[in-house]
Motif scaffolding. Sequence first.
Motif, PDB file in Angstrom:
ATOM      1  N   ALA A 280      88.557  24.763 -29.554  1.00 59.36           N
ATOM      2  CA  ALA A 280      88.103  25.512 -28.388  1.00 59.36           C
ATOM      3  C   ALA A 280      86.575  25.415 -28.351  1.00 59.36           C
ATOM      4  CB  ALA A 280      88.542  26.969 -28.518  1.00 59.36           C
TER       5      ALA A 280
ATOM      6  N   ARG B 196      90.523  34.928 -32.021  1.00 56.83           N
ATOM      7  CA  ARG B 196      91.121  33.808 -31.284  1.00 56.83           C
ATOM      8  C   ARG B 196      92.095  33.055 -32.186  1.00 56.83           C
ATOM      9  NH1 ARG B 196      85.905  34.271 -29.029  1.00 56.83           N
ATOM     10  NH2 ARG B 196      85.012  33.093 -30.748  1.00 56.83           N
TER      11      ARG B 196
ATOM     12  N   HIS C 278      99.242  21.400 -28.494  1.00 60.65           N
ATOM     13  CA  HIS C 278      98.157  22.275 -28.038  1.00 60.65           C
ATOM     14  C   HIS C 278      98.369  22.713 -26.583  1.00 60.65           C
ATOM     15  CE1 HIS C 278      94.041  22.937 -26.340  1.00 60.65           C
ATOM     16  NE2 HIS C 278      93.942  23.684 -27.412  1.00 60.65           N
ATOM     17  N   ALA C 279      98.992  21.841 -25.796  1.00 64.24           N
ATOM     18  CA  ALA C 279      99.275  22.202 -24.399  1.00 64.24           C
ATOM     19  C   ALA C 279     100.190  23.425 -24.347  1.00 64.24           C
ATOM     20  CB  ALA C 279      99.915  21.018 -23.670  1.00 64.24           C
ATOM     21  N   GLU C 280     100.989  23.631 -25.399  1.00 62.69           N
ATOM     22  CA  GLU C 280     101.877  24.803 -25.474  1.00 62.69           C
ATOM     23  C   GLU C 280     101.170  26.017 -26.070  1.00 62.69           C
ATOM     24  OE1 GLU C 280     105.131  24.647 -24.462  1.00 62.69           O
ATOM     25  OE2 GLU C 280     104.761  22.566 -23.840  1.00 62.69           O
ATOM     26  N   THR C 281     100.338  25.774 -27.104  1.00 65.51           N
ATOM     27  CA  THR C 281      99.780  26.917 -27.854  1.00 65.51           C
ATOM     28  C   THR C 281      98.417  27.378 -27.330  1.00 65.51           C
ATOM     29  OG1 THR C 281      98.615  25.450 -29.412  1.00 65.51           O
ATOM     30  CG2 THR C 281     100.855  26.131 -30.024  1.00 65.51           C
ATOM     31  N   GLY C 282      97.600  26.435 -26.839  1.00 61.87           N
ATOM     32  CA  GLY C 282      96.198  26.759 -26.545  1.00 61.87           C
ATOM     33  C   GLY C 282      95.454  27.024 -27.848  1.00 61.87           C
TER      34      GLY C 282
ATOM     35  N   GLU D  66      84.690  22.968 -22.691  1.00 60.47           N
ATOM     36  CA  GLU D  66      86.118  22.636 -22.627  1.00 60.47           C
ATOM     37  C   GLU D  66      86.658  22.311 -24.015  1.00 60.47           C
ATOM     38  OE1 GLU D  66      86.692  18.423 -20.964  1.00 60.47           O
ATOM     39  OE2 GLU D  66      84.832  19.063 -19.991  1.00 60.47           O
ATOM     40  N   PRO D  67      87.980  22.418 -24.187  1.00 61.64           N
ATOM     41  CA  PRO D  67      88.522  22.059 -25.504  1.00 61.64           C
ATOM     42  C   PRO D  67      88.315  20.575 -25.763  1.00 61.64           C
ATOM     43  CG  PRO D  67      90.293  22.469 -23.938  1.00 61.64           C
ATOM     44  CD  PRO D  67      89.018  22.837 -23.246  1.00 61.64           C
TER      45      PRO D  67
ATOM     46  N   VAL E 163      96.693  25.770 -20.138  1.00 63.57           N
ATOM     47  CA  VAL E 163      95.777  25.203 -21.136  1.00 63.57           C
ATOM     48  C   VAL E 163      95.046  24.000 -20.533  1.00 63.57           C
ATOM     49  CG1 VAL E 163      95.617  24.110 -23.407  1.00 63.57           C
ATOM     50  CG2 VAL E 163      97.266  25.953 -23.031  1.00 63.57           C
ATOM     51  N   GLN E 164      93.729  23.983 -20.686  1.00 61.66           N
ATOM     52  CA  GLN E 164      92.934  22.887 -20.132  1.00 61.66           C
ATOM     53  C   GLN E 164      93.213  21.586 -20.892  1.00 61.66           C
ATOM     54  OE1 GLN E 164      88.805  23.943 -19.902  1.00 61.66           O
ATOM     55  NE2 GLN E 164      88.237  22.073 -18.808  1.00 61.66           N
ATOM     56  N   LYS E 165      93.328  20.499 -20.139  1.00 56.80           N
ATOM     57  CA  LYS E 165      93.641  19.195 -20.742  1.00 56.80           C
ATOM     58  C   LYS E 165      92.481  18.707 -21.630  1.00 56.80           C
ATOM     59  CE  LYS E 165      95.209  14.759 -19.230  1.00 56.80           C
ATOM     60  NZ  LYS E 165      94.804  13.765 -18.257  1.00 56.80           N
TER      61      LYS E 165
END
Length: 296
Positions: free
Chosen positions: A211, A243, A151-155, A126-127, A2-4
Amino acid sequence: MVQKVTKAVFPVAGLGTRFLPATKSIPKEMMTLVDRPLIQYAIDEARAAGIEEFIFVTSRGKGALEDYFDHAHELENTLRKAGKDDLLELLRQTNMESGAIAYIRQHKAMGLGHAVWCARRLIGDEPFAVVLTDDVVLGEPPCLQQMIEAHAETGGSMVAAMEVPADKTSAYGIIDVAEDMGAIVKVAGMVEKPKQNPPSNLAVIGRYILAPTVLNNLNKLKQGAGGEIQLTDAIADEIREGREVFGLRFRGQRYDCGSKAGFLQATVAFGLNREDLKDEFADYLHDMLAMQKAAE
Ligand code: UTP
């Protein structure tokens, strides 16, 4: 991976009609809880969450907000000469790095979704986070940090979610839960201010991680919409297009500083939370309530 998330959008272009006449000349975001403007709480929360770029969507009459982030050299010099180091430090904590803040104009208050869409070129592909300064959240770790970690876990996209009493659901965007995983829920849909049969009692509050595809959805809404362009609709489109959207039951207390009652409640809570004020303030509140009871 997942993008930071390093960019946050602060939509501050609303008219703030609920605080007229004050908001005739003061941006709502400059109203103070104890001694800090609402915008400072939002910025502090975003900084704690690792945000590096701060994008403000402003409008006419918000000049005081832009001035607030200028470095106050003259004032700093005066404080330095007077040996007021504690105030100097306080002031320095509010200074932002050069180039970290960008301002973009929303020419007409066409809704929250439209305000976010105005920032599309600065966000890129980017998110990004969206922080509504009206919602002040007392939480540890701060609400946005909790969300960025989740969010880093789920995207996907994520909204901050809060349980509300059944008779209050009609005041919020309410989540239709697809799957409840405890702190995190998977969202099947969202209903804006349901008059009856709310799909749950989980309300969305003013923190989002989105997103970049949400910006495309806003683009489509912009072309089709007559009235206000809702952010909720663009997030719901994410789900329709396959999504994922999640809700996070954050840990903390949220205050609705966009309403008069909420602002007063926050003032009491933040006053009682301050070491330098709490004793005097608590005594005062205690006496006030006793007097009111006696008069009844
Ligand atoms: P609100 O719904 O609270 O509207 O917007 P408002 O204009 O600020 O206040 P009232 O209802 O007239 O008192 C929620 C957030 O979205 C921003 C606002 O600045 C606030 O942070 N917003 C809303 C925009 O930036 N542009 C808009 O067109 C609408």
